[in-house]
Design an enzyme around this catalytic site. Structure first.
Site, PDB file in Angstrom:
ATOM      1  N   ALA A  35       0.826  -1.198   0.000  1.00  0.00           N
ATOM      2  CA  ALA A  35       0.000   0.000   0.000  1.00  0.00           C
ATOM      3  C   ALA A  35       0.868   1.259   0.000  1.00  0.00           C
ATOM      4  O   ALA A  35       0.568   2.234  -0.691  1.00  0.00           O
ATOM      5  CB  ALA A  35      -0.926  -0.035   1.205  1.00  0.00           C
ATOM      6  N   SER A  37       4.503   1.081  -0.075  1.00  0.00           N
ATOM      7  CA  SER A  37       5.915   0.749  -0.287  1.00  0.00           C
ATOM      8  C   SER A  37       6.145   0.119  -1.652  1.00  0.00           C
ATOM      9  O   SER A  37       5.221  -0.395  -2.282  1.00  0.00           O
ATOM     10  CB  SER A  37       6.353  -0.252   0.785  1.00  0.00           C
ATOM     11  OG  SER A  37       5.683  -1.476   0.573  1.00  0.00           O
ATOM     12  N   LYS A  38       7.409   0.207  -2.067  1.00  0.00           N
ATOM     13  CA  LYS A  38       7.847  -0.521  -3.260  1.00  0.00           C
ATOM     14  C   LYS A  38       9.075  -1.304  -2.838  1.00  0.00           C
ATOM     15  O   LYS A  38       9.892  -0.804  -2.056  1.00  0.00           O
ATOM     16  CB  LYS A  38       8.201   0.462  -4.378  1.00  0.00           C
ATOM     17  CG  LYS A  38       6.988   1.199  -4.927  1.00  0.00           C
ATOM     18  CD  LYS A  38       7.335   1.950  -6.198  1.00  0.00           C
ATOM     19  CE  LYS A  38       6.099   2.575  -6.810  1.00  0.00           C
ATOM     20  NZ  LYS A  38       5.762   3.884  -6.237  1.00  0.00           N
ATOM     21  N   VAL A  39       9.184  -2.510  -3.368  1.00  0.00           N
ATOM     22  CA  VAL A  39      10.314  -3.358  -2.972  1.00  0.00           C
ATOM     23  C   VAL A  39      11.146  -3.676  -4.217  1.00  0.00           C
ATOM     24  O   VAL A  39      10.602  -4.132  -5.227  1.00  0.00           O
ATOM     25  CB  VAL A  39       9.822  -4.651  -2.278  1.00  0.00           C
ATOM     26  CG1 VAL A  39      10.984  -5.494  -1.810  1.00  0.00           C
ATOM     27  CG2 VAL A  39       8.900  -4.319  -1.099  1.00  0.00           C
ATOM     28  N   LYS A  70      13.073  -2.410   0.707  1.00  0.00           N
ATOM     29  CA  LYS A  70      11.697  -1.910   0.792  1.00  0.00           C
ATOM     30  C   LYS A  70      11.767  -0.399   0.993  1.00  0.00           C
ATOM     31  O   LYS A  70      12.385   0.083   1.950  1.00  0.00           O
ATOM     32  CB  LYS A  70      10.983  -2.590   1.969  1.00  0.00           C
ATOM     33  CG  LYS A  70       9.549  -2.134   2.189  1.00  0.00           C
ATOM     34  CD  LYS A  70       8.834  -3.110   3.119  1.00  0.00           C
ATOM     35  CE  LYS A  70       7.507  -2.582   3.609  1.00  0.00           C
ATOM     36  NZ  LYS A  70       6.748  -3.560   4.391  1.00  0.00           N
ATOM     37  N   ASP A 171      -1.384  -9.486  11.297  1.00  0.00           N
ATOM     38  CA  ASP A 171      -1.763  -9.433   9.883  1.00  0.00           C
ATOM     39  C   ASP A 171      -1.273 -10.697   9.177  1.00  0.00           C
ATOM     40  O   ASP A 171      -0.735 -10.637   8.077  1.00  0.00           O
ATOM     41  CB  ASP A 171      -1.187  -8.168   9.229  1.00  0.00           C
ATOM     42  CG  ASP A 171      -1.871  -7.840   7.904  1.00  0.00           C
ATOM     43  OD1 ASP A 171      -2.964  -8.372   7.638  1.00  0.00           O
ATOM     44  OD2 ASP A 171      -1.301  -7.053   7.113  1.00  0.00           O
TER      45      ASP A 171
END
Ligand SMILES: Nc1ncnc2c1ncn2[C@@H]1O[C@H](COP(=O)(O)OP(=O)(O)OP(=O)(O)O)[C@@H](O)[C@H]1O
Length: 348
Positions: A35, A37-39, A70, A171
């Site tokens: 949501a 972040s980009k990895v 990340k 989660d």
């Protein structure tokens, strides 16, 4: 096309520089996104390996220098995320270091606009993708029970490790269970994790992904984090062996009604496995089987020690299900069964 490549490169220029300043080489290979972040795939430089013992010893055992970087855009993420959930994620990963089934956080650093988590690389995707691929390959729903058992044992071991260090995940879902090159489970995404001291302290933040969320959280009651994690484990095991989610509704009230109606198994699952799932998916939190008993449940033992009886609610139903699955597979429509679920929270 050319301009979009340039845009991507432009967007990555600052992260590349910031990583380089911290002795990592950032590649343009995106390996995932969340949501906020980009990895990306990254590499530890020789200088980094000399400085960071934790990283060097782990990468030496793996025989490569690859890491997952990340990147969280502080400007794009809600302030609560950077203020509350990100520090919790870092804290939880530091506390749970080092267990073979929990993703390793090697290092974190921050600039004015971004936070970086340098993580152990789990390059084989997540459990949800794995279940879908295997379902397609087997032309049947879910994983073989032997395969599910091998993975579920590792998941239980990872969660037990977290709980024993005072961390509840909150989660747990198939998307947050990654697989590495050797097929080992790596539990990840501790953004909703919470420190639970004393161990049975009650929590009140509504968070998680609805399909995996325990009823007491859906009802917005105060809850015990460890017991809520047990519920999610039941949902995960159900998804592994059936390729589907046990309860799936958008609205919490509808979900609760569905849960109250009880669990049904629409495909062949052994009696022992059904029983284990039932023991985890107990409405009353304190009635759920604890992790020690989960780990020693007869279904968790090597398959040679027990006899599996494939059972369904009724034998007729079973053969009907099988025939339907076979028909579907023959038509080349073995479907993708599970879909990603996004997380949600409020802090009331
Ligand atoms: N260590 C890793 N190795 C390989 N891939 C990873 C790793 N960490 C994350 N990913 C990939 O990136 C995706 C997003 O990562 P993560 O779940 O940690 O981010 P998030 O922002 O918390 O996500 P979400 O909002 O979906 O919960 C993961 O689903 C996974 O595909």
């Amino acid at each position: 096309m050319r301009s979009s490549i340039r845009e991507v490169d432009q967007g990555l220029m600052d992260p590349v520089k910031e990583c380089r300043r911290n002795d990592y080489l950032l590649s343009s290979k995106k390996i995932g996104s969340g949501a906020f972040s980009k990895v990306y795939l990254g590499y530890a430089t020789h200088e980094k390996l000399l400085q960071n013992y934790k990283l060097a010893s782990d990468l030496r055992s793996k025989g490569h220098a690859m890491v997952a970087v990340k990147i969280i855009s502080i400007a794009e993420a809600p302030p609560e995320y950077s203020r509350k959930f990100l520090p919790r994620e870092i804290y939880s990963l530091n506390v749970t270091y080092k267990h073979v089934n929990v993703i390793q956080l090697y290092e974190s650093f921050q600039t004015e606009s971004r936070a970086y988590l340098v993580l152990e690389l789990a390059s084989r995707g997540d459990l949800l993708e794995y279940i879908n691929v295997m379902s397609d390959r087997r032309e049947s729903y879910g994983l073989e029970e032997g395969d599910a058992r091998r993975l579920f044992r590792q998941i239980v071991s990872a969660v037990a490790h977290c709980h024993s260090h005072g961390i509840v995940h909150r989660d747990l879902k198939c998307e947050n269970i990654l697989l590495d090159e050797q097929g080992f489970v790596k539990l990840t995404d501790f953004g909703f994790a919470s420190q639970c001291t004393p161990r049975h302290a009650m929590l009140k933040t509504f968070c998680g992904s609805a399909a995996y969320t325990a009823p007491e959280i859906l009802m917005r009651k105060k809850y015990n984090g460890e017991q809520a994690d047990l519920w999610s484990l039941g949902v995960i095991l159900y998804a592994m062996v059936t390729g589907k989610l046990p309860f799936k509704e958008r609205q919490p009230c509808k979900m609760l009604r569905m849960i109250k109606r009880g669990l049904t198994f629409r495909c062949a699952v052994s009696q022992e496995c059904q029983e284990l799932i039932q023991c985890l998916l107990q409405w009353k939190p304190s009635a759920r089987l604890d992790l020690q008993h989960v780990a020693s449940h007869c279904w968790m033992l090597p398959s040679s020690t027990i006899t599996f009886q494939k059972t369904l609610n009724s034998a007729g139903n079973q053969s009907e299900q099988r025939k339907a699955q076979e028909r579907e597979a023959k038509r080349g429509r073995a479907r993708i069964l599970l879909v990603k679920h996004s997380k949600r929270w409020d802090s009331s």
